[in-house]
Design a protein around this motif. Sequence first.
Motif, PDB file in Angstrom:
ATOM      1  N   GLY A  36      79.083  30.284  10.462  1.00  0.00           N
ATOM      2  CA  GLY A  36      78.971  28.936  10.986  1.00  0.00           C
ATOM      3  C   GLY A  36      79.505  27.945   9.967  1.00  0.00           C
ATOM      4  O   GLY A  36      79.370  28.137   8.757  1.00  0.00           O
ATOM      5  N   LYS A  37      80.127  26.889  10.426  1.00  0.00           N
ATOM      6  CA  LYS A  37      80.653  25.870   9.529  1.00  0.00           C
ATOM      7  C   LYS A  37      79.509  25.109   8.858  1.00  0.00           C
ATOM      8  O   LYS A  37      78.415  24.984   9.430  1.00  0.00           O
ATOM      9  N   PRO A  38      79.714  24.611   7.644  1.00  0.00           N
ATOM     10  CA  PRO A  38      78.670  23.792   7.023  1.00  0.00           C
ATOM     11  C   PRO A  38      78.271  22.637   7.929  1.00  0.00           C
ATOM     12  O   PRO A  38      79.115  22.009   8.559  1.00  0.00           O
ATOM     13  N   ARG A  39      76.966  22.445   8.010  1.00  0.00           N
ATOM     14  CA  ARG A  39      76.379  21.375   8.823  1.00  0.00           C
ATOM     15  C   ARG A  39      76.520  21.603  10.320  1.00  0.00           C
ATOM     16  O   ARG A  39      76.294  20.700  11.117  1.00  0.00           O
ATOM     17  N   SER A  40      76.906  22.804  10.725  1.00  0.00           N
ATOM     18  CA  SER A  40      76.980  23.120  12.154  1.00  0.00           C
ATOM     19  C   SER A  40      75.614  23.568  12.647  1.00  0.00           C
ATOM     20  O   SER A  40      74.702  23.839  11.863  1.00  0.00           O
ATOM     21  N   THR A  41      75.469  23.668  13.959  1.00  0.00           N
ATOM     22  CA  THR A  41      74.196  24.092  14.528  1.00  0.00           C
ATOM     23  C   THR A  41      73.960  25.590  14.344  1.00  0.00           C
ATOM     24  O   THR A  41      72.837  26.062  14.459  1.00  0.00           O
ATOM     25  N   SER A  42      75.017  26.341  14.052  1.00  0.00           N
ATOM     26  CA  SER A  42      74.864  27.773  13.826  1.00  0.00           C
ATOM     27  C   SER A  42      74.085  28.019  12.539  1.00  0.00           C
ATOM     28  O   SER A  42      74.323  27.373  11.513  1.00  0.00           O
ATOM     29  N   GLU A  43      73.163  28.975  12.576  1.00  0.00           N
ATOM     30  CA  GLU A  43      72.393  29.311  11.382  1.00  0.00           C
ATOM     31  C   GLU A  43      73.110  30.336  10.515  1.00  0.00           C
ATOM     32  O   GLU A  43      72.689  30.611   9.392  1.00  0.00           O
ATOM     33  N   LEU A  44      74.200  30.919  11.015  1.00  0.00           N
ATOM     34  CA  LEU A  44      74.950  31.907  10.240  1.00  0.00           C
ATOM     35  C   LEU A  44      75.699  31.232   9.098  1.00  0.00           C
ATOM     36  O   LEU A  44      76.444  30.267   9.309  1.00  0.00           O
ATOM     37  N   ARG A  45      75.488  31.751   7.880  1.00  0.00           N
ATOM     38  CA  ARG A  45      76.281  31.320   6.737  1.00  0.00           C
ATOM     39  C   ARG A  45      76.756  32.579   6.030  1.00  0.00           C
ATOM     40  O   ARG A  45      75.942  33.386   5.565  1.00  0.00           O
ATOM     41  N   LEU A  46      78.066  32.744   5.964  1.00  0.00           N
ATOM     42  CA  LEU A  46      78.651  33.964   5.412  1.00  0.00           C
ATOM     43  C   LEU A  46      79.707  33.580   4.381  1.00  0.00           C
ATOM     44  O   LEU A  46      80.842  34.027   4.426  1.00  0.00           O
ATOM     45  N   THR A  47      79.320  32.737   3.433  1.00  0.00           N
ATOM     46  CA  THR A  47      80.270  32.199   2.483  1.00  0.00           C
ATOM     47  C   THR A  47      80.314  33.049   1.217  1.00  0.00           C
ATOM     48  O   THR A  47      79.501  33.944   1.011  1.00  0.00           O
ATOM     49  N   GLN A  48      81.248  32.705   0.345  1.00  0.00           N
ATOM     50  CA  GLN A  48      81.393  33.450  -0.900  1.00  0.00           C
ATOM     51  C   GLN A  48      80.237  33.193  -1.855  1.00  0.00           C
ATOM     52  O   GLN A  48      79.974  34.005  -2.741  1.00  0.00           O
ATOM     53  N   ALA A  49      79.537  32.072  -1.670  1.00  0.00           N
ATOM     54  CA  ALA A  49      78.429  31.741  -2.558  1.00  0.00           C
ATOM     55  C   ALA A  49      77.066  31.969  -1.914  1.00  0.00           C
ATOM     56  O   ALA A  49      76.087  32.255  -2.617  1.00  0.00           O
ATOM     57  N   TYR A  50      76.999  31.852  -0.612  1.00  0.00           N
ATOM     58  CA  TYR A  50      75.700  31.944   0.064  1.00  0.00           C
ATOM     59  C   TYR A  50      75.862  32.611   1.420  1.00  0.00           C
ATOM     60  O   TYR A  50      76.826  32.345   2.146  1.00  0.00           O
ATOM     61  N   ALA A  51      74.942  33.486   1.737  1.00  0.00           N
ATOM     62  CA  ALA A  51      74.958  34.170   3.036  1.00  0.00           C
ATOM     63  C   ALA A  51      73.567  34.154   3.644  1.00  0.00           C
ATOM     64  O   ALA A  51      72.573  34.392   2.951  1.00  0.00           O
ATOM     65  N   HIS A  52      73.526  33.848   4.920  1.00  0.00           N
ATOM     66  CA  HIS A  52      72.282  33.955   5.689  1.00  0.00           C
ATOM     67  C   HIS A  52      72.618  34.530   7.053  1.00  0.00           C
ATOM     68  O   HIS A  52      73.449  33.987   7.778  1.00  0.00           O
ATOM     69  N   PHE A  53      72.003  35.642   7.395  1.00  0.00           N
ATOM     70  CA  PHE A  53      72.185  36.230   8.717  1.00  0.00           C
ATOM     71  C   PHE A  53      70.989  37.121   9.012  1.00  0.00           C
ATOM     72  O   PHE A  53      70.244  37.531   8.113  1.00  0.00           O
TER      73      PHE A  53
END
Length: 458
Positions: A157-174
């Motif tokens: 999900g894009k930063p500040r988007s409604t999606s809770e998915l974060r799959l970035t190089q620094a932080y991941a949440h799924f």
Amino acid sequence: MRSALSRIGMAAVVAAGLLSSLPGPVAAADGYTETADTTYVLDPVKDQLHVTVTIKIKNTTRSTAEQYTCWKDRWDPWLGWVPYLSTCTRTTNYYLYSTQAVVEDGAIGLKVTSGSSTLKAKLGPAKWGYRVAAVTYPKLYYGQTRTVTVTYSVSSGKPRSTSELRLTQAYAHFCVLASGVDSATVTVKLPQTYTVDVTGSSLGSTLHDGTLIYTSGTISNPSAFYTCLDGLNEKGYKSETLTGPDGLTLNLRSWPEDPEWLAAVSKDALAGVGALAALIGEPMPVKGALTIEEAVTGNEYAGFYDRLTNKVTVDESYQQPSLVEHELAHTWFNMSVFGETWMSEGSAEWAGRTVSKDEPPCTAPATAGGAKVNLGSWLRLNPRSTDAERTALETQYTTACYVVTALVAAAGSDGAQRALLGLLNQQDPYAADPTTKRATTTATWKDWLDAWDQLGLT
């Protein structure tokens, strides 16, 4: 009947060329077995999660045979074909033809195969961020087995988007779940550079060839399995060093995928440090560099300051008015200075609003029935806090800020600086020598009143 994650169908193949009526559905508990192995692989370079679901199905429903009275014909030399009553046997063979897997609503590149064949999958409506993928395959009769493989990817999900998915190089949440009916396994793979917190169903962890592997073991109730992972990769941040007023070093650490956060927070930080120092009357009391880091702070607080590490954490949703300036103000106003939270938060909110000009000065809060606000018993939020508790805490913030705002208005800018510097430097407000220290290290509410009364308002 068992969970709706699998369905059973039936057909009739009748002996002696006679048709039979179709029997009712076979009880799923007795009719088949289905297990599934699900693997999630984090690919932070592509900001994606790659998922493979392998479902193994076996038909354990035996064919049934029943006898019934039927007419048959026999040849008579004199009479020709003569009908007579006899006993016939009718055989019913049951088959499976479909299964289901649960996939994320944003699944891309969905592909379903069985052996060398590609199968069709129909996606159901989105619910709670997931969809059911209904898969059909050729008829599976008694004793036969089939392996169905579902593969797809999910983008961050894009930063500040409604999606809770974060799959970035620094932080991941799924979050991960299990498919299958009788039993299942879930495996999650991440680069070993991530430090991971697991909440929900338990997972064991191992390290192999630079990959951090989390495994569930055998899951006896797949429909009840659900767990979430939060991973922080310190090496994945983008770092930018800035020089602020008085030679202060600011180390900005942001997600590489979020240049908007870096640009906005850098601007607020550079302007805020100097403005706060001028407002309060002394440079920022930080030894070494001050780190300002992007993160997901949750829905309790938008940011916080850790004086032990000289780090200000600002949520990815940085747009809250005066947020950066408020957290920077905590380098002056924190619990090493004040003995009660309302003094620290009220001073930081007043200072942040004053220098940012994003919000008007705090005013007296309107409470139901004119109820008084208890600042001495400061509320703390947690993920289960109610809306009423959040409103009550917001009222505390506004009230504490209003107390400081009103005192500053009464004392004037010079008087306010004298009072605040006296509190920050532990000055005894009653001593003739301004270098004389008061008895307490952290200011109590009495020290607070004495400082404002003797230094600010006199």
